[in-house]
Enzyme design. Sequence first.
Site, PDB file in Angstrom:
ATOM      1  N   ARG A  14       0.849  -1.186   0.000  1.00 47.14           N
ATOM      2  CA  ARG A  14       0.000   0.000   0.000  1.00 47.14           C
ATOM      3  C   ARG A  14       0.886   1.237   0.000  1.00 47.14           C
ATOM      4  O   ARG A  14       1.886   1.308   0.711  1.00 47.14           O
ATOM      5  CB  ARG A  14      -0.925   0.026   1.229  1.00 47.14           C
ATOM      6  CG  ARG A  14      -2.080  -0.959   1.162  1.00 47.14           C
ATOM      7  CD  ARG A  14      -3.074  -0.589   0.063  1.00 47.14           C
ATOM      8  NE  ARG A  14      -4.221  -1.484   0.009  1.00 47.14           N
ATOM      9  CZ  ARG A  14      -4.296  -2.552  -0.758  1.00 47.14           C
ATOM     10  NH1 ARG A  14      -3.278  -2.881  -1.535  1.00 47.14           N
ATOM     11  NH2 ARG A  14      -5.386  -3.312  -0.760  1.00 47.14           N
ATOM     12  N   GLU A  48      -2.342   7.601  -5.116  1.00 51.58           N
ATOM     13  CA  GLU A  48      -2.628   6.986  -6.415  1.00 51.58           C
ATOM     14  C   GLU A  48      -4.085   7.095  -6.836  1.00 51.58           C
ATOM     15  O   GLU A  48      -4.401   6.993  -8.023  1.00 51.58           O
ATOM     16  CB  GLU A  48      -2.216   5.514  -6.395  1.00 51.58           C
ATOM     17  CG  GLU A  48      -3.070   4.626  -5.513  1.00 51.58           C
ATOM     18  CD  GLU A  48      -2.587   3.179  -5.516  1.00 51.58           C
ATOM     19  OE1 GLU A  48      -3.398   2.300  -5.834  1.00 51.58           O
ATOM     20  OE2 GLU A  48      -1.406   2.942  -5.211  1.00 51.58           O
ATOM     21  N   HIS A 106      -0.007  -0.273  -9.647  1.00 49.09           N
ATOM     22  CA  HIS A 106      -0.777  -1.175  -8.795  1.00 49.09           C
ATOM     23  C   HIS A 106      -1.202  -2.429  -9.571  1.00 49.09           C
ATOM     24  O   HIS A 106      -2.378  -2.815  -9.554  1.00 49.09           O
ATOM     25  CB  HIS A 106      -2.002  -0.461  -8.227  1.00 49.09           C
ATOM     26  CG  HIS A 106      -2.463  -1.024  -6.911  1.00 49.09           C
ATOM     27  ND1 HIS A 106      -2.907  -0.238  -5.878  1.00 49.09           N
ATOM     28  CD2 HIS A 106      -2.555  -2.302  -6.460  1.00 49.09           C
ATOM     29  CE1 HIS A 106      -3.245  -0.994  -4.853  1.00 49.09           C
ATOM     30  NE2 HIS A 106      -3.044  -2.262  -5.190  1.00 49.09           N
TER      31      HIS A 106
END
Length: 337
Positions: free
Chosen positions: A237, A266, A298
């Site tokens: 994360r 993000e 991601h």
Amino acid sequence: MEIVAYGVLADEEPLLHAAFDRAFAGRHEPRCLRLFLNRDTAPTAAGHEVVLSSVNDTLDKEVLSALAKGGTRMIAQRATGYNNIDLTAAGELGLTVARVSSYSPYSVAEFAWALALAVDRRIVRAAHRTREFDFRLDGLMGRDLRGRTAGVVGTGRIGAAFARIAHGFGMRLLGWDVAENPDCLALGMEYVERERLFAEADLVSLHVPLLPDTHHLVDARMLALMKDDAILVNSSRGGLVDTDALLETLRAGRLSGVGLDVYEEEAGVFFLDKSLEVMTDERLARLMTFSNVLVTSHQAYFTRDAVGQIAETTAANVTDYLAGRSGDNTLVRSPAD
């Protein structure tokens, strides 16, 4: 029953439909949308009893209230993390919330290693050069990982998978977690204090969830402890790393390489095409200027195996909701269930 799914990627959609077809034989088909769920898009969920959310959706109290008013009774998060959901508000509104508590740990662990190797051996720079028929090796020297130290921050299923690969490389293993994993101990991992791990590791990889206690786990103090030629990888994360502190570290010419599949700001950027826009996030733009930093959007989880498991588990969570059951994936259960 009406079901709507937000933030659905093109490669994900057929797997999601297949999973729901197997679970419900066509009785409950999800309506898949590319857009993300937030205060502006929440009205599109009106009339849908179940919402299938993504990790980049915003499910704060305002959005959850709008969903509840529109008839939504269940939120099924298609991810392990749920820091984007206000669980307290969901409970107050009588919403059931579930998540995908686990999927293929190998997808993330293998991708974390892809990042580590790419920055260690300067793969991206080398590929750009050879595309231009520049076959020099200047500036491309990496180093062997065998015999060096891997620091695994978080040794759950993903961290353990990462550690097994490190063991295969012949690396010394240091671990940090609230509990020791017997599988990691069997590999010879030594559990140490966080400060020692960051000081001794040649490669640090992050595999802990984002919680209040882990926010900016990698801050200026931890970065200062790292070796000047160490590698940092984050595939967990974005909020685990203090971006400002990382930028200062990189400006000082420290760290051999940084691989980031996540970024703390993000949301609203990753999964979207921003190629024709001005990048207004100065910190992200600055990160991109460092030749020893590799940023991906991601995608560590994004394998057919993992996404298929996520889809199957999401369908199972909806099945539990319809049956009035709670399971290991249930975060909040509506009193009406």
